[in-house]
Design a protein around this motif. Structure first.
Motif, PDB file in Angstrom:
ATOM      1  N   GLU A  68      81.708 -23.017  53.003  1.00  0.00           N
ATOM      2  CA  GLU A  68      82.168 -24.074  53.904  1.00  0.00           C
ATOM      3  C   GLU A  68      83.518 -24.653  53.498  1.00  0.00           C
ATOM      4  O   GLU A  68      84.179 -25.316  54.295  1.00  0.00           O
ATOM      5  CB  GLU A  68      81.115 -25.181  53.973  1.00  0.00           C
ATOM      6  CG  GLU A  68      79.796 -24.706  54.586  1.00  0.00           C
ATOM      7  CD  GLU A  68      78.721 -25.784  54.557  1.00  0.00           C
ATOM      8  OE1 GLU A  68      79.031 -26.922  54.131  1.00  0.00           O
ATOM      9  OE2 GLU A  68      77.582 -25.484  54.953  1.00  0.00           O
ATOM     10  N   ARG A  69      83.952 -24.401  52.262  1.00  0.00           N
ATOM     11  CA  ARG A  69      85.282 -24.846  51.831  1.00  0.00           C
ATOM     12  C   ARG A  69      86.387 -24.034  52.490  1.00  0.00           C
ATOM     13  O   ARG A  69      87.512 -24.514  52.651  1.00  0.00           O
ATOM     14  CB  ARG A  69      85.438 -24.731  50.310  1.00  0.00           C
ATOM     15  CG  ARG A  69      84.565 -25.653  49.499  1.00  0.00           C
ATOM     16  CD  ARG A  69      84.968 -25.600  48.044  1.00  0.00           C
ATOM     17  NE  ARG A  69      86.343 -26.059  47.843  1.00  0.00           N
ATOM     18  CZ  ARG A  69      87.157 -25.631  46.886  1.00  0.00           C
ATOM     19  NH1 ARG A  69      86.757 -24.703  46.033  1.00  0.00           N
ATOM     20  NH2 ARG A  69      88.363 -26.106  46.766  1.00  0.00           N
ATOM     21  N   GLN A  72      84.620 -21.645  58.738  1.00  0.00           N
ATOM     22  CA  GLN A  72      84.001 -22.548  59.707  1.00  0.00           C
ATOM     23  C   GLN A  72      83.403 -21.751  60.861  1.00  0.00           C
ATOM     24  O   GLN A  72      83.644 -20.549  61.000  1.00  0.00           O
ATOM     25  CB  GLN A  72      85.034 -23.534  60.257  1.00  0.00           C
ATOM     26  CG  GLN A  72      86.205 -22.867  60.959  1.00  0.00           C
ATOM     27  CD  GLN A  72      87.331 -23.818  61.281  1.00  0.00           C
ATOM     28  OE1 GLN A  72      87.211 -25.032  61.090  1.00  0.00           O
ATOM     29  NE2 GLN A  72      88.439 -23.298  61.783  1.00  0.00           N
ATOM     30  N   ASN A  73      82.592 -22.449  61.671  1.00  0.00           N
ATOM     31  CA  ASN A  73      81.971 -21.832  62.855  1.00  0.00           C
ATOM     32  C   ASN A  73      81.238 -20.537  62.494  1.00  0.00           C
ATOM     33  O   ASN A  73      81.391 -19.508  63.160  1.00  0.00           O
ATOM     34  CB  ASN A  73      83.019 -21.571  63.943  1.00  0.00           C
ATOM     35  CG  ASN A  73      83.676 -22.849  64.423  1.00  0.00           C
ATOM     36  OD1 ASN A  73      83.044 -23.901  64.510  1.00  0.00           O
ATOM     37  ND2 ASN A  73      84.974 -22.782  64.721  1.00  0.00           N
ATOM     38  N   GLU A  95      85.481 -16.853  60.415  1.00  0.00           N
ATOM     39  CA  GLU A  95      86.623 -17.688  60.812  1.00  0.00           C
ATOM     40  C   GLU A  95      87.089 -18.558  59.638  1.00  0.00           C
ATOM     41  O   GLU A  95      86.290 -19.254  59.017  1.00  0.00           O
ATOM     42  CB  GLU A  95      86.234 -18.583  61.992  1.00  0.00           C
ATOM     43  CG  GLU A  95      87.395 -19.414  62.533  1.00  0.00           C
ATOM     44  CD  GLU A  95      87.001 -20.275  63.713  1.00  0.00           C
ATOM     45  OE1 GLU A  95      87.657 -21.329  63.923  1.00  0.00           O
ATOM     46  OE2 GLU A  95      86.034 -19.920  64.425  1.00  0.00           O
ATOM     47  N   LYS A  97      89.077 -21.539  57.475  1.00  0.00           N
ATOM     48  CA  LYS A  97      89.253 -22.976  57.638  1.00  0.00           C
ATOM     49  C   LYS A  97      90.237 -23.501  56.605  1.00  0.00           C
ATOM     50  O   LYS A  97      90.013 -23.356  55.401  1.00  0.00           O
ATOM     51  CB  LYS A  97      87.915 -23.712  57.471  1.00  0.00           C
ATOM     52  CG  LYS A  97      88.034 -25.230  57.592  1.00  0.00           C
ATOM     53  CD  LYS A  97      86.680 -25.911  57.490  1.00  0.00           C
ATOM     54  CE  LYS A  97      86.185 -25.979  56.058  1.00  0.00           C
ATOM     55  NZ  LYS A  97      84.934 -26.754  55.939  1.00  0.00           N
ATOM     56  N   SER A  98      91.326 -24.102  57.059  1.00  0.00           N
ATOM     57  CA  SER A  98      92.266 -24.844  56.192  1.00  0.00           C
ATOM     58  C   SER A  98      92.801 -24.013  55.035  1.00  0.00           C
ATOM     59  O   SER A  98      93.004 -24.525  53.932  1.00  0.00           O
ATOM     60  CB  SER A  98      91.593 -26.112  55.647  1.00  0.00           C
ATOM     61  OG  SER A  98      91.101 -26.915  56.691  1.00  0.00           O
TER      62      SER A  98
END
Length: 201
Positions: A68-69, A72-73, A95, A97-98
């Motif tokens: 989760e770090r 996402q999705n 996907e 994330k950041s």
């Protein structure tokens, strides 16, 4: 885990936080890694390997929750596959994330895997859960399967090399792309499509 391993891990964590490159054993081959949130360090990794800049760098994680770090999705199939095959020889493309564009080569996905090796897991968990990692070799050369091979291949380009002895296998992880439907294997490895199929339904 002995005192020597603890010392090596602490040195590797310090190097990573300082933007350095470290090498360490996994259950497949030795990897070289950097902090995924330091773009300069990621660029250094590309340079050391001679890796094409349009080829994304996967991320190793210390636990399923650490995904989760960096992602996402996540689709429902992710949880089923991670529960069945992690830690192990399966990289899942999901996907991003950041993450800096240097990691994803400007795309919107990232490959994630939880390795089945005590030194790698200890390093990942104590560092914070995620390290951008690719095989410890020059691009298009065979991956290193021992600390000695890392030294021979990459030498002084790597700051710290964790020595875990020989790795358990020379077979790279299977790469399964969950960002497309139906999921597609992008690289054959230690886990076959027949093994994966029951968890894709």
């Amino acid at each position: 885990m002995n005192q020597s391993d603890d010392l090596q891990i602490n040195q590797a964590i310090a190097a990573l936080r300082d933007g350095g490159v470290v090498a360490f054993p996994t259950d497949t081959v030795y990897g070289v890694g950097v902090d995924p949130f330091q773009p300069d360090a990621v660029r250094k990794l590309y340079q050391i390997k001679g890796r094409p800049i349009d080829k994304p760098i996967p991320i190793l994680v210390g636990s399923v929750s650490d995904v989760e770090r960096v992602a996402q999705n996540l689709p429902p199939t992710f949880s089923r596959l991670a529960e069945q095959f992690w830690p192990g020889e399966l990289t899942l493309i999901v996907e991003a994330k950041s993450l800096p564009p240097e990691i994803t080569a400007g795309g919107d996905t990232v490959g994630v895997r939880m390795p089945d090796h005590p030194l790698a897991l200890a390093l990942l968990q104590r560092f914070g859960g995620a390290i951008a990692t690719t095989s410890a070799n020059k691009s298009d050369e065979p991956p290193a399967t021992s600390a000695e091979e890392v030294r021979s291949e990459l030498g002084a380009l790597v700051g710290i090399i964790l020595d875990g002895g020989q790795t358990t296998t020379k077979i790279a992880s299977t790469v399964l792309d969950l960002s497309v439907s139906p999921p597609q294997i992008r690289r054959d490895g230690g886990i076959s499509m027949d093994q994966l199929t029951p968890f894709l339904r």
